[in-house]
Design a protein around this motif. Structure first.
Motif, PDB file in Angstrom:
ATOM      1  N   GLY A 141      -0.612  14.713  40.047  1.00  0.00           N
ATOM      2  CA  GLY A 141      -0.097  15.009  41.429  1.00  0.00           C
ATOM      3  C   GLY A 141       0.087  14.266  42.191  1.00  0.00           C
ATOM      4  N   GLY A 142      -1.329  13.505  41.710  1.00  0.00           N
ATOM      5  CA  GLY A 142      -1.772  11.879  42.403  1.00  0.00           C
ATOM      6  C   GLY A 142      -1.004  10.963  42.069  1.00  0.00           C
ATOM      7  N   LEU A 143      -0.938  11.299  40.903  1.00  0.00           N
ATOM      8  CA  LEU A 143      -0.057   9.577  39.482  1.00  0.00           C
ATOM      9  C   LEU A 143       1.123   9.549  40.277  1.00  0.00           C
ATOM     10  CD1 LEU A 143      -1.608   9.786  36.275  1.00  0.00           C
ATOM     11  CD2 LEU A 143      -1.748   8.229  38.244  1.00  0.00           C
ATOM     12  N   ILE A 202       4.384   4.368  46.080  1.00  0.00           N
ATOM     13  CA  ILE A 202       3.466   3.504  46.458  1.00  0.00           C
ATOM     14  C   ILE A 202       4.616   1.904  45.147  1.00  0.00           C
ATOM     15  CG2 ILE A 202       1.977   1.983  45.739  1.00  0.00           C
ATOM     16  CD1 ILE A 202       0.343   4.174  46.431  1.00  0.00           C
ATOM     17  N   HIS A 203       5.183   2.803  44.136  1.00  0.00           N
ATOM     18  CA  HIS A 203       6.322   1.656  43.227  1.00  0.00           C
ATOM     19  C   HIS A 203       7.535   1.892  43.496  1.00  0.00           C
ATOM     20  CE1 HIS A 203       2.835  -0.500  41.168  1.00  0.00           C
ATOM     21  NE2 HIS A 203       2.329   1.334  40.897  1.00  0.00           N
ATOM     22  N   LEU A 204       8.126   2.924  43.402  1.00  0.00           N
ATOM     23  CA  LEU A 204       9.416   3.223  43.565  1.00  0.00           C
ATOM     24  C   LEU A 204      10.762   3.182  44.373  1.00  0.00           C
ATOM     25  CD1 LEU A 204       9.897   6.806  40.660  1.00  0.00           C
ATOM     26  CD2 LEU A 204       9.989   3.945  40.086  1.00  0.00           C
ATOM     27  N   GLN A 228       4.360  -2.952  37.146  1.00  0.00           N
ATOM     28  CA  GLN A 228       4.914  -1.482  37.587  1.00  0.00           C
ATOM     29  C   GLN A 228       4.958  -0.562  36.388  1.00  0.00           C
ATOM     30  OE1 GLN A 228       5.307  -4.901  38.554  1.00  0.00           O
ATOM     31  NE2 GLN A 228       5.942  -4.281  40.659  1.00  0.00           N
ATOM     32  N   CYS A 229       6.001  -0.738  35.452  1.00  0.00           N
ATOM     33  CA  CYS A 229       6.191  -0.678  34.444  1.00  0.00           C
ATOM     34  C   CYS A 229       5.456  -0.246  33.812  1.00  0.00           C
ATOM     35  CB  CYS A 229       7.217  -0.902  32.998  1.00  0.00           C
ATOM     36  SG  CYS A 229       7.749  -0.367  32.012  1.00  0.00           S
ATOM     37  N   LEU A 230       4.460  -0.173  33.418  1.00  0.00           N
ATOM     38  CA  LEU A 230       2.551   0.311  32.786  1.00  0.00           C
ATOM     39  C   LEU A 230       2.360   1.774  33.746  1.00  0.00           C
ATOM     40  CD1 LEU A 230       0.402   0.301  31.449  1.00  0.00           C
ATOM     41  CD2 LEU A 230      -0.980  -1.496  32.024  1.00  0.00           C
ATOM     42  N   GLY A 231       1.911   1.241  35.531  1.00  0.00           N
ATOM     43  CA  GLY A 231       1.844   2.293  36.294  1.00  0.00           C
ATOM     44  C   GLY A 231       2.960   3.550  35.422  1.00  0.00           C
ATOM     45  N   ILE A 232       3.437   3.042  35.587  1.00  0.00           N
ATOM     46  CA  ILE A 232       4.601   4.637  35.533  1.00  0.00           C
ATOM     47  C   ILE A 232       4.419   5.804  34.221  1.00  0.00           C
ATOM     48  CG2 ILE A 232       7.140   5.234  35.475  1.00  0.00           C
ATOM     49  CD1 ILE A 232       7.827   2.408  37.506  1.00  0.00           C
ATOM     50  N   PHE A 249      -6.228   4.555  41.606  1.00  0.00           N
ATOM     51  CA  PHE A 249      -5.848   3.925  39.893  1.00  0.00           C
ATOM     52  C   PHE A 249      -3.963   3.484  40.790  1.00  0.00           C
ATOM     53  CE2 PHE A 249      -3.151   4.622  36.055  1.00  0.00           C
ATOM     54  CZ  PHE A 249      -4.208   3.381  35.376  1.00  0.00           C
ATOM     55  N   ILE A 250      -3.054   3.813  40.941  1.00  0.00           N
ATOM     56  CA  ILE A 250      -1.895   3.347  41.316  1.00  0.00           C
ATOM     57  C   ILE A 250      -2.008   2.218  41.472  1.00  0.00           C
ATOM     58  CG2 ILE A 250       0.579   4.258  41.666  1.00  0.00           C
ATOM     59  CD1 ILE A 250      -0.688   4.866  38.447  1.00  0.00           C
ATOM     60  N   SER A 251      -2.632   2.304  43.119  1.00  0.00           N
ATOM     61  CA  SER A 251      -2.546   1.638  44.091  1.00  0.00           C
ATOM     62  C   SER A 251      -3.519   0.152  43.634  1.00  0.00           C
ATOM     63  CB  SER A 251      -3.751   1.823  45.281  1.00  0.00           C
ATOM     64  OG  SER A 251      -2.670   2.958  45.629  1.00  0.00           O
ATOM     65  N   SER A 252      -4.303   0.022  42.266  1.00  0.00           N
ATOM     66  CA  SER A 252      -5.017  -0.521  41.880  1.00  0.00           C
ATOM     67  C   SER A 252      -3.740  -1.514  40.893  1.00  0.00           C
ATOM     68  CB  SER A 252      -6.365  -0.428  41.413  1.00  0.00           C
ATOM     69  OG  SER A 252      -5.893   0.372  39.892  1.00  0.00           O
ATOM     70  N   ILE A 253      -2.482  -0.777  40.191  1.00  0.00           N
ATOM     71  CA  ILE A 253      -1.818  -1.639  39.318  1.00  0.00           C
ATOM     72  C   ILE A 253      -1.445  -2.831  39.577  1.00  0.00           C
ATOM     73  CG2 ILE A 253       0.027  -0.969  38.271  1.00  0.00           C
ATOM     74  CD1 ILE A 253      -1.947   0.188  36.563  1.00  0.00           C
TER      75      ILE A 253
END
Length: 302
Positions: A49-51, A58-60, A185-189, A290-294
């Motif tokens: 859910g956090g991801l 944050i990304h998309l 971004q691709c890696l995080g998604i 984690f996603i923020s650190s990406i």
């Protein structure tokens, strides 16, 4: 030889997602002693859910806004004249999935109590006619109300309705990966989707098992589900070089989808349960971190 990391991430994601759905989805169908680890399911759900929430916001969403800005810039339009189309499309995609899942299906499969009672009376008249039926005869006839019959039919359709809803999510998840042109971004998604994919396969497998669907039919449907993510990645990949507007639109749709999955399904489901609340909150926050650190990975040279 220089490695094309973007190509590698997308291909590996397609393979992993397909295999995870096929393998995990078939476990409940073929294992008579299958038992889920409730703590693991809850912690993984909170983490995913956090991801999803982080990836969407944050990304998309910023990426889609950037694509629209680049389109305005290429047309030499002043920045103050820009309309936030990315945000509008994100909200509309959220609303569309909300309508499909919470209104369309419920309307089609809601039982009208009064109508059920009327039809039951008519059916009894057709069976017994104008004659009085002895009590012994009535006792021999199994009494199954129309409501119970409808509920049985709906239960048998539930896995297919669930698969349709999950399939919409899976397609846009894949689309978000395929259309992404930046490695971090691709890696995080991809990580966000992969972390959630096993739970998706497990949910479908359990749903088909509970509905007593024939194993051959359930296996075919799970296979179809398995190819939806790779199909979305492939289509997004093909559209990734079609200009700023196309990329921005599909990233906005993906953002709305991710926010919907996070808020209306995963987070709501997990945090409505009072068990392991603090642990789930820690997992949820760790996913955001984690996603923020990406974003820091962007400083690396790929």
């Amino acid at each position: 030889m220089e490695i094309d990391y973007l190509f590698a991430i997308k291909v590996v994601s397609m393979i992993l997602m397909f295999l995870m759905i096929i393998v995990v989805g078939n476990i409940p169908l073929r294992s008579t002693a299958f038992k889920g680890n409730q703590l693991l399911l809850e912690l993984t759900g909170a983490f995913s859910g956090g991801l999803f929430l982080s990836v969407g916001i944050i990304h998309l969403l910023p990426e889609s806004m950037k694509q629209f800005h680049l389109n305005y810039k290429s047309q030499e339009i002043e920045s103050f004249e820009e309309f936030p189309y990315a945000c509008l499309i994100t909200v509309l995609s959220f609303a569309l999935i909300l309508y499909i899942e919470k209104i369309a299906f419920i309307h089609d499969h809601t039982i009208d109590e009064n109508h059920s009672h009327q039809v039951t009376v008519i059916n009894q008249q057709e069976i017994f006619g104008e004659l009085e039926c002895p009590e012994t005869t009535k006792q021999q006839i199994p009494q199954i109300s129309l409501k119970e019959q409808n509920e049985m039919q709906i239960n048998s359709l539930t896995p297919y309705i669930l698969q349709f809803a999950i399939g919409i999510h899976a397609f846009f998840e894949g689309l978000a990966i395929g259309i992404e042109q930046q490695v971090p971004q691709c890696l995080g998604i991809s990580l966000a989707v992969i972390c959630h994919k096993w739970a998706e396969g497990l949910t479908l497998g359990l749903s088909f098992k509970k509905a007593n669907t024939k194993i051959q039919s359930a296996t075919i449907m799970i296979f179809i589900q398995g190819i939806i993510n790779p199909l979305g990645i492939l289509i997004g990949w093909l559209l990734s070089n079609q200009g700023y507007i196309i990329t921005g639109i599909f990233q906005s749709i993906s953002a709305g989808t991710f926010v919907y999955i996070a808020t209306m399904e995963v987070i709501q489901e997990q945090f409505n349960k009072k068990s392991n609340s603090y642990y789930k909150m820690m997992m949820f926050l760790s996913a955001i971190a984690f996603i923020s650190s990406i974003w820091k990975i962007e400083k690396l040279s790929f």
